[in-house]
Write a protein that holds these residues in place. Structure first.
Motif, PDB file in Angstrom:
ATOM      1  N   UNK A 289     -33.663 -35.320 -12.780  1.00 42.45           N
ATOM      2  CA  UNK A 289     -33.479 -34.203 -11.946  1.00 42.45           C
ATOM      3  C   UNK A 289     -32.824 -34.303 -10.649  1.00 42.45           C
ATOM      4  N   UNK A 290     -32.866 -35.879 -10.286  1.00 39.72           N
ATOM      5  CA  UNK A 290     -32.991 -35.824  -9.291  1.00 39.72           C
ATOM      6  C   UNK A 290     -31.069 -35.518  -8.936  1.00 39.72           C
ATOM      7  N   UNK A 291     -30.253 -36.160  -9.603  1.00 38.66           N
ATOM      8  CA  UNK A 291     -28.589 -36.297  -9.866  1.00 38.66           C
ATOM      9  C   UNK A 291     -27.887 -36.432  -8.321  1.00 38.66           C
ATOM     10  N   UNK A 292     -27.326 -36.186  -8.057  1.00 37.13           N
ATOM     11  CA  UNK A 292     -26.717 -36.503  -6.510  1.00 37.13           C
ATOM     12  C   UNK A 292     -27.455 -36.730  -5.691  1.00 37.13           C
ATOM     13  N   UNK A 293     -28.688 -35.482  -5.268  1.00 35.19           N
ATOM     14  CA  UNK A 293     -29.450 -35.189  -4.097  1.00 35.19           C
ATOM     15  C   UNK A 293     -29.611 -37.065  -3.348  1.00 35.19           C
ATOM     16  N   UNK A 294     -29.214 -36.559  -2.228  1.00 35.31           N
ATOM     17  CA  UNK A 294     -30.098 -37.352  -1.000  1.00 35.31           C
ATOM     18  C   UNK A 294     -30.747 -37.124  -0.348  1.00 35.31           C
ATOM     19  N   UNK A 295     -31.477 -35.601  -0.218  1.00 39.90           N
ATOM     20  CA  UNK A 295     -32.193 -35.764   0.822  1.00 39.90           C
ATOM     21  C   UNK A 295     -34.010 -36.968   0.900  1.00 39.90           C
ATOM     22  N   UNK A 296     -34.193 -35.700   2.209  1.00 35.73           N
ATOM     23  CA  UNK A 296     -35.519 -37.094   2.331  1.00 35.73           C
ATOM     24  C   UNK A 296     -36.513 -36.838   1.247  1.00 35.73           C
ATOM     25  N   UNK A 297     -36.688 -35.906   0.485  1.00 30.81           N
ATOM     26  CA  UNK A 297     -37.504 -36.611  -0.434  1.00 30.81           C
ATOM     27  C   UNK A 297     -35.990 -37.537  -2.638  1.00 30.81           C
ATOM     28  N   UNK A 298     -35.085 -37.692  -1.867  1.00 27.43           N
ATOM     29  CA  UNK A 298     -34.690 -38.259  -3.072  1.00 27.43           C
ATOM     30  C   UNK A 298     -35.065 -39.279  -3.944  1.00 27.43           C
ATOM     31  N   UNK A 299     -36.389 -40.641  -2.925  1.00 28.24           N
ATOM     32  CA  UNK A 299     -37.622 -41.578  -3.640  1.00 28.24           C
ATOM     33  C   UNK A 299     -38.442 -41.016  -4.050  1.00 28.24           C
ATOM     34  N   UNK A 300     -38.691 -39.587  -3.710  1.00 34.36           N
ATOM     35  CA  UNK A 300     -40.220 -39.199  -3.513  1.00 34.36           C
ATOM     36  C   UNK A 300     -40.624 -38.789  -2.496  1.00 34.36           C
ATOM     37  N   UNK A 301     -42.243 -38.546  -2.513  1.00 31.61           N
ATOM     38  CA  UNK A 301     -42.950 -38.176  -1.191  1.00 31.61           C
ATOM     39  C   UNK A 301     -44.601 -38.105  -0.458  1.00 31.61           C
ATOM     40  N   UNK A 302     -44.871 -38.843   0.219  1.00 35.54           N
ATOM     41  CA  UNK A 302     -46.052 -38.842   0.867  1.00 35.54           C
ATOM     42  C   UNK A 302     -46.462 -37.506   1.207  1.00 35.54           C
TER      43      UNK A 302
END
Length: 466
Positions: free
Chosen positions: A211-224
């Motif tokens: 679902x990520x596609x070309x998104x490169x924001x703060x949540x691109x690698x997951x989220x704590x």
């Protein structure tokens, strides 16, 4: 609705019970808790087993959307309660309500640092004293090791006051629970299985990556949880961040759905789950950017307070729905009722077992709370902010401001009803809120635990503290 009727309903919520008196209990025997129980006749028909599955932080609106095929299949065999709500969108207080049948103002657990006092009687203790074998397999281990929810359980996935990881994976919990459930034949059992997989932190699993596609924001690698707390305003203001956060959450939902399917698979050579009452619910939901807010603590919005509640009974007709409002505090008296026991007087919840068999249950007023924010520790124990569910209306008092929503027609709480058109409802709800606050009797029984530095670091990573 007349004001007198509202006060009567609050009295029903707070102080009534459908139980008979101890004098009416036939063949009751004394127990360690002092509550007479109907002892199981092991020579007669075996009572149904009971399995309670709690998915921490699971939103009810994720069901039926293609994300939960295993849970949807389970729901088709069960009774689905469409309007279930929690008492508070915080894990430990909500679980305390589930096990005691009391609101936080009575059981005294008001946040995740409180411990359920031994003076509180739980449904598990009543079932254990009646002869049920009881076991708890819990992903968020502090619920057993430090929060007091070990009460009534003979088997624990993590020992009381023992050292344990903060969380166990869904796979591990499923394996532990199935090993026990599918073990040697035993007397009727009550089991609580808790999953924390839908709670932050969120991993970038295959679904989220796709679902990520070309998104490169703060949540691109997951989220704590720490990331969500530190960037909540920015994430909740960005459609792309919100889309990614929903993808991470939904990926976790897909994963826990597989675990539910594995848990409910019949045991090899033993159809024990065919004779088991199964309850699936959550302690609270999660905001994923709605109302420009994240997470759940301190929230009174529907995304945080509405919970799934699905009950499958071996002898009930499948595929039923119940549209009356119910609450998490109703689970404890329902468990006691389904276990063939008499419900103690004084519970705020009520048994909803009749609805499992297609009978109507009465509409009732429900109250949800949060602890006061920005106050000192002792003042924070009092509920300043409350939500009252009254029919199809929901009245929210937050930071002194009152808003009213018609949640039957505005489930997302987008447009409040003008207060000028709702003076009677405001007055009625204000009386209910004041009565709820004045009935605060539980805080004195709370024992606050001291947290060591490593636990504080882990809680910060989950997003519970800054």
């Amino acid at each position: 609705m007349p004001l007198q009727m509202s006060l009567l309903m609050l009295g029903t919520l707070a102080f009534s019970s459908v139980a008979c008196t101890p004098d009416e209990v036939e063949d009751a025997r004394p127990t360690p808790t002092g509550v007479p129980v109907q002892a199981i006749d092991h020579a007669g028909p075996k009572p149904h087993n009971i399995l309670v599955i709690v998915i921490d932080t699971f939103r009810a609106d994720r069901l039926g959307r293609g994300l939960t095929p295993k849970m949807d299949a389970f729901a088709s065999e069960a009774t689905v309660f469409n309007r279930a709500v929690t008492t508070i969108a915080t894990t430990m207080p909500a679980h305390a309500s589930m096990f005691t049948g009391l609101a936080p103002n009575r059981h005294g657990v008001r946040w995740n640092g409180d411990e359920l006092a031994d003076s509180n009687l739980t449904a598990v203790e009543i079932l254990r004293d009646a002869g049920y074998e009881t076991a708890a397999f819990v992903s968020k281990t502090r619920l057993l090791t430090q929060a007091g929810f070990h009460q009534g359980f003979s088997i624990l996935s993590d020992p009381r006051n023992g050292r344990a990881p903060l969380n166990r994976s869904g796979e591990e919990i499923t394996a532990m629970a199935r090993d026990w459930i599918c073990g040697e034949p035993r007397k009727p059992f009550f089991a609580w299985v808790h999953y924390n997989d839908v709670h932050s932190p969120y991993e970038l699993n295959d679904f989220a990556k796709e679902q990520r596609g070309d998104y490169a924001g703060v949540l691109a690698e997951g989220a704590t949880g720490k990331t969500l707390l530190a960037n909540s305003q920015e994430i909740a203001s960005s459609p792309e961040d919100m889309r990614m956060l929903n993808a991470l959450y939904d990926g976790a939902v897909l994963g826990v759905d597989r675990q539910i399917g594995n848990l409910l698979d019949e045991c090899p050579g033993d159809p024990i789950l065919e004779d088991t009452i199964v309850i699936l619910t959550s302690d609270h939901g999660q905001l994923l950017g709605e109302h420009r807010e994240l997470l759940h603590g301190g929230k009174l919005w529907e995304q945080a307070l509405r919970i799934p509640l699905i009950i499958r009974h071996p002898t009930a007709r499948p595929g039923l729905t119940a549209d009356e409002r119910v609450g998490i505090a109703d689970i404890a008296p329902t468990l006691i009722d389904l276990g063939g026991q008499n419900i103690p007087a004084g519970l705020q919840g009520r048994s909803i077992a009749r609805a499992i068999f297609g009978e109507e249950i009465e509409e009732r007023v429900y109250v949800s709370e949060v602890k006061r924010e920005g106050a000192d520790e002792e003042a924070a124990l009092g509920p300043a902010d409350l939500a009252v569910y009254d029919g199809h209306h929901k009245v929210i008092r937050k930071a002194g401001e009152v808003k009213i929503y018609d949640i039957a027609n505005d489930a997302e709480e987008v447009q409040p009803i003008p207060t000028s058109q709702s003076q009677q409802l405001i007055e009625r709800s204000q009386v209910l809120m004041d009565a709820y606050s004045q009935a605060d009797t539980g805080a004195v029984s709370v024992k606050r635990e001291e947290l060591d530095p490593s636990t504080i670091d882990e809680l910060r990573a989950l997003g519970y503290i800054e």
